[in-house]
Write a protein that holds these residues in place. Structure first.
Motif, mmCIF file in Angstrom:
data_model
loop_
_atom_site.group_PDB
_atom_site.id
_atom_site.type_symbol
_atom_site.label_atom_id
_atom_site.label_comp_id
_atom_site.label_asym_id
_atom_site.label_seq_id
_atom_site.Cartn_x
_atom_site.Cartn_y
_atom_site.Cartn_z
ATOM 1 N N ILE A 1 9.391 107.600 -18.184
ATOM 2 C CA ILE A 1 9.422 106.934 -16.875
ATOM 3 C C ILE A 1 9.353 107.962 -15.753
ATOM 4 C CG2 ILE A 1 10.890 105.595 -15.320
ATOM 5 C CD1 ILE A 1 11.793 103.969 -17.710
ATOM 6 N N VAL A 2 10.004 109.110 -15.931
ATOM 7 C CA VAL A 2 9.948 110.159 -14.906
ATOM 8 C C VAL A 2 8.515 110.623 -14.690
ATOM 9 C CG1 VAL A 2 10.590 112.551 -14.419
ATOM 10 C CG2 VAL A 2 12.319 110.938 -15.201
ATOM 11 N N VAL A 3 7.767 110.822 -15.774
ATOM 12 C CA VAL A 3 6.374 111.251 -15.653
ATOM 13 C C VAL A 3 5.545 110.194 -14.926
ATOM 14 C CG1 VAL A 3 4.275 111.784 -16.952
ATOM 15 C CG2 VAL A 3 6.466 112.770 -17.657
ATOM 16 N N VAL A 4 5.712 108.936 -15.326
ATOM 17 C CA VAL A 4 4.980 107.858 -14.665
ATOM 18 C C VAL A 4 5.379 107.763 -13.189
ATOM 19 C CG1 VAL A 4 4.610 105.362 -14.631
ATOM 20 C CG2 VAL A 4 4.662 106.579 -16.811
ATOM 21 N N ALA A 5 6.676 107.951 -12.895
ATOM 22 C CA ALA A 5 7.142 107.887 -11.511
ATOM 23 C C ALA A 5 6.536 108.996 -10.661
ATOM 24 C CB ALA A 5 8.662 107.962 -11.468
ATOM 25 N N LEU A 6 6.356 110.187 -11.234
ATOM 26 C CA LEU A 6 5.738 111.287 -10.482
ATOM 27 C C LEU A 6 4.292 110.962 -10.127
ATOM 28 C CD1 LEU A 6 7.193 114.386 -12.372
ATOM 29 C CD2 LEU A 6 7.678 113.697 -10.024
ATOM 30 N N ILE B 1 4.546 108.578 -7.234
ATOM 31 C CA ILE B 1 4.826 109.264 -5.970
ATOM 32 C C ILE B 1 3.554 109.908 -5.418
ATOM 33 C CG2 ILE B 1 6.038 111.254 -4.985
ATOM 34 C CD1 ILE B 1 8.359 110.600 -6.893
ATOM 35 N N LEU B 2 2.784 110.525 -6.302
ATOM 36 C CA LEU B 2 1.510 111.121 -5.877
ATOM 37 C C LEU B 2 0.585 110.070 -5.283
ATOM 38 C CD1 LEU B 2 -0.366 113.631 -5.847
ATOM 39 C CD2 LEU B 2 -1.085 112.992 -8.150
ATOM 40 N N ALA B 3 0.535 108.900 -5.908
ATOM 41 C CA ALA B 3 -0.336 107.827 -5.420
ATOM 42 C C ALA B 3 0.131 107.300 -4.064
ATOM 43 C CB ALA B 3 -0.386 106.698 -6.445
ATOM 44 N N VAL B 4 1.433 107.031 -3.929
ATOM 45 C CA VAL B 4 1.962 106.478 -2.680
ATOM 46 C C VAL B 4 1.768 107.458 -1.532
ATOM 47 C CG1 VAL B 4 4.080 105.758 -1.510
ATOM 48 C CG2 VAL B 4 3.610 104.940 -3.808
ATOM 49 N N ALA B 5 2.055 108.732 -1.766
ATOM 50 C CA ALA B 5 1.890 109.722 -0.703
ATOM 51 C C ALA B 5 0.431 109.866 -0.291
ATOM 52 C CB ALA B 5 2.451 111.071 -1.166
ATOM 53 N N THR B 6 -0.487 109.800 -1.252
ATOM 54 C CA THR B 6 -1.915 109.877 -0.929
ATOM 55 C C THR B 6 -2.344 108.677 -0.092
ATOM 56 O OG1 THR B 6 -2.339 111.084 -2.983
ATOM 57 C CG2 THR B 6 -4.225 110.063 -1.909
ATOM 58 N N ILE B 7 -1.860 107.503 -0.444
ATOM 59 C CA ILE B 7 -2.187 106.298 0.334
ATOM 60 C C ILE B 7 -1.645 106.418 1.749
ATOM 61 C CG2 ILE B 7 -1.764 103.823 0.511
ATOM 62 C CD1 ILE B 7 -1.782 103.754 -2.564
ATOM 63 N N GLN B 8 -0.418 106.964 1.896
ATOM 64 C CA GLN B 8 0.155 107.147 3.227
ATOM 65 C C GLN B 8 -0.740 108.006 4.104
ATOM 66 O OE1 GLN B 8 3.973 108.844 2.503
ATOM 67 N NE2 GLN B 8 5.001 106.891 2.221
ATOM 68 N N VAL B 9 -1.254 109.087 3.542
ATOM 69 C CA VAL B 9 -2.115 109.977 4.326
ATOM 70 C C VAL B 9 -3.431 109.287 4.660
ATOM 71 C CG1 VAL B 9 -3.351 112.169 4.317
ATOM 72 C CG2 VAL B 9 -1.072 112.031 3.301
ATOM 73 N N ALA B 10 -4.045 108.644 3.680
ATOM 74 C CA ALA B 10 -5.343 108.004 3.907
ATOM 75 C C ALA B 10 -5.262 106.914 4.965
ATOM 76 C CB ALA B 10 -5.880 107.433 2.601
ATOM 77 N N MET B 11 -4.126 106.205 5.012
ATOM 78 C CA MET B 11 -3.983 105.115 5.987
ATOM 79 C C MET B 11 -3.891 105.627 7.418
ATOM 80 S SD MET B 11 -1.403 102.510 3.962
ATOM 81 C CE MET B 11 -1.190 101.482 5.419
ATOM 82 N N ALA C 1 2.775 117.225 -7.772
ATOM 83 C CA ALA C 1 1.783 117.994 -8.528
ATOM 84 C C ALA C 1 2.422 119.181 -9.236
ATOM 85 C CB ALA C 1 0.670 118.471 -7.590
ATOM 86 N N LEU C 2 3.274 119.909 -8.542
ATOM 87 C CA LEU C 2 3.920 121.067 -9.164
ATOM 88 C C LEU C 2 4.891 120.649 -10.257
ATOM 89 C CD1 LEU C 2 4.581 123.373 -6.068
ATOM 90 C CD2 LEU C 2 2.739 123.521 -7.752
ATOM 91 N N ALA C 3 5.599 119.547 -10.050
ATOM 92 C CA ALA C 3 6.526 119.065 -11.081
ATOM 93 C C ALA C 3 5.775 118.646 -12.339
ATOM 94 C CB ALA C 3 7.350 117.895 -10.533
ATOM 95 N N LEU C 4 4.662 117.933 -12.179
ATOM 96 C CA LEU C 4 3.862 117.533 -13.335
ATOM 97 C C LEU C 4 3.273 118.753 -14.046
ATOM 98 C CD1 LEU C 4 2.047 114.424 -11.820
ATOM 99 C CD2 LEU C 4 3.650 114.395 -13.735
ATOM 100 N N THR C 5 2.865 119.756 -13.271
ATOM 101 C CA THR C 5 2.329 120.972 -13.884
ATOM 102 C C THR C 5 3.404 121.705 -14.681
ATOM 103 O OG1 THR C 5 0.734 121.199 -12.063
ATOM 104 C CG2 THR C 5 1.147 123.155 -13.412
ATOM 105 N N ALA C 6 4.608 121.787 -14.132
ATOM 106 C CA ALA C 6 5.706 122.442 -14.851
ATOM 107 C C ALA C 6 6.047 121.694 -16.134
ATOM 108 C CB ALA C 6 6.931 122.542 -13.940
ATOM 109 N N ILE C 7 6.087 120.365 -16.061
ATOM 110 C CA ILE C 7 6.338 119.565 -17.268
ATOM 111 C C ILE C 7 5.235 119.798 -18.285
ATOM 112 C CG2 ILE C 7 6.477 117.196 -18.152
ATOM 113 C CD1 ILE C 7 7.793 116.425 -15.497
#
Length: 442
Positions: free
Chosen positions: A343-348, A351-361, A81-87
């Motif tokens: 690609i870096v933006v899409v990858a960020l 990462i946000l999606a995968v980490a959110t899924i990890q927590v929800a699971m 989130a912070l990286a996307l905000t900085a970009i």
């Protein structure tokens, strides 16, 4: 005679070696393979590898071994989130300063406004990250009520921009009430649907009160003419019902109804109808038509190549792409940073999606899963729509890129939504936790 100790031979008796192997095999955890394949007469274990095994090991490392979470999900969500905000701040400065200079305005004006909103959003994000589910549930009904009142005010005293009446002017600043409405809708849906978890398979309980009350902010946004934001709100409501376990046939009927409403809105608006025609390449005879924005966006990304033309060196942002700092900022990223930067933006976002899924699971509480799933669909779905719009896969419907596009209220409440995700990531249990009703039943 004094004897000196001799080093033990590296070879062990066959019986001891067999017994040790048998003991290790008997002591191995159930359901967990040792990773070796033994055949009669073989002495060396077969190596275990492959892409799938490597991915599984990586997932276990991020998630945490055994019953203890590693805590990486919290930092992945926060870092992305912070990286996307900085970009976003960097690209708003790059894309808006040129147009400001050409119009005789202060070149840092939009950047400074966006930075102030970003600072407020980060503060709100960390405040919400310290809040627990009980307070979220208490805020659900007041939050939806405030959002509805603000959306009604938009229809009364709001400002219309490009055919959409979706802003309220507060001094020199504009405020978009539909942005807090997204978070309020997700929070309200999770609170209401969590109470109906035992009845959600019944379509009547799934629809009431989710559809009439949850559809109220959607209807108010559509009355203001903002089809793009209305679609995002529909996605949030549909995601909440899906993660709550509503019958799948409901989504087919809802999809048909949404398509009908969208068709009517396109047919009754020359602006929206022209955008659809431009997407279908039906009105692209000259360079001064509705295809100009999408065509120049593609030109920008194509000219960026692999590594881009350099930061601040975009040529399409010189008034060739309308709303270059807003809806089409991804095209400027592709031009200045190339395919690698895109690609870096899409990858960020990934990462946000995968980490959110990890927590929800890790949770079994339906409230947490519904809320996190709704926010995930909101952020990732909106990013997908924006990128598809810029790349020509979808029509131009005025949906900004989360964290990156210019828009103070959008950035602030996007970061607030991340704060909700961080709240659950901080409290991620070692194993599935029981809900209050499950605890009482046991």
């Amino acid at each position: 005679m004094v004897t000196t100790p001799t080093r033990h031979s590296g070879r062990r008796p066959a019986g001891a070696r067999t017994a040790g192997a048998a003991g290790r095999t008997a002591g191995a955890p159930a359901g967990r393979a040792s990773g070796t394949t033994q055949t009669p007469g073989s002495t060396a274990p077969a190596p275990r590898g492959g892409l799938r095994a490597a991915a599984a090991r990586g997932w276990r490392f991020l998630e945490g071994t055994g019953r203890s979470p590693s805590g990486s999900s919290y930092y992945l969500i926060l870092g992305a989130a912070l990286a996307l905000t900085a970009i976003g701040l960097l690209m708003v400065l790059s894309a808006s300063s040129v147009e400001a200079i050409s119009e005789g305005k202060e070149e840092f004006d939009l950047f400074l406004k966006q930075a102030v909103w970003a600072g407020g959003g980060v503060v709100l994000m960390f405040i919400l990250s310290r809040v627990g589910p009980r307070l979220y549930k208490a805020l659900a009904w007041p939050g939806l009520g405030i959002a509805v009142v603000l959306l009604i005010l938009v229809l009364v005293i709001g400002v219309s921009i490009n055919g959409n009446k979706n802003w309220i002017m507060i001094g020199s600043q504009s405020f978009q009430p539909s942005e807090p409405a997204k978070l309020a809708l997700a929070l309200w849906c999770a609170t209401v649907l969590e109470r109906k978890k035992g009845l959600i398979r019944d379509w009547k309980h799934a629809l009431i009160p989710a559809l009439p009350l949850g559809g109220l902010p959607i209807g108010l946004v559509l009355l203001g003419g903002d089809l793009g934001t209305g679609m995002i709100l529909m996605m949030i409501l549909a995601a909440a019902l899906f993660f709550a376990g509503a019958p799948l046939k409901m989504f087919l009927l809802a999809g048909a109804g949404s398509a009908l409403i969208g068709t009517l809105m396109v047919a009754t608006s020359a602006n929206r109808g022209g955008r659809i025609s431009a997407w279908l390449r039906l009105n692209c005879e000259d360079g001064a038509d509705l295809c100009l924005q999408s065509d120049n966006g593609l030109f920008a990304m194509a000219s960026g190549g692999w590594f881009g033309v350099g930061i601040g060196q975009s040529r399409q942002k010189w008034n060739w792409i309308p709303e270059a700092h807003n809806d089409f900022i991804f095209a400027i990223i592709g031009e200045e940073f190339g395919l690698v930067g895109a690609i870096v933006v899409v990858a960020l976002f990934g990462i946000l999606a995968v980490a959110t899924i990890q927590v929800a699971m890790r949770y079994s509480d339906p409230f947490v899963r519904i809320l996190m799933g709704s926010i995930l669909v909101w952020l990732i779905g909106q990013a997908f729509v924006n990128v598809g719009m810029v790349t020509g896969l979808l029509p131009v419907i005025g949906v900004p890129l989360p964290f990156i596009s210019y828009g103070g209220s959008a950035l602030t409440f996007t970061l607030a939504a991340v704060g909700v995700l961080l709240s659950f990531a901080r409290r991620m249990p070692a194993a599935f936790i029981k809900t209050e009703s499950e605890t009482a039943a046991s």
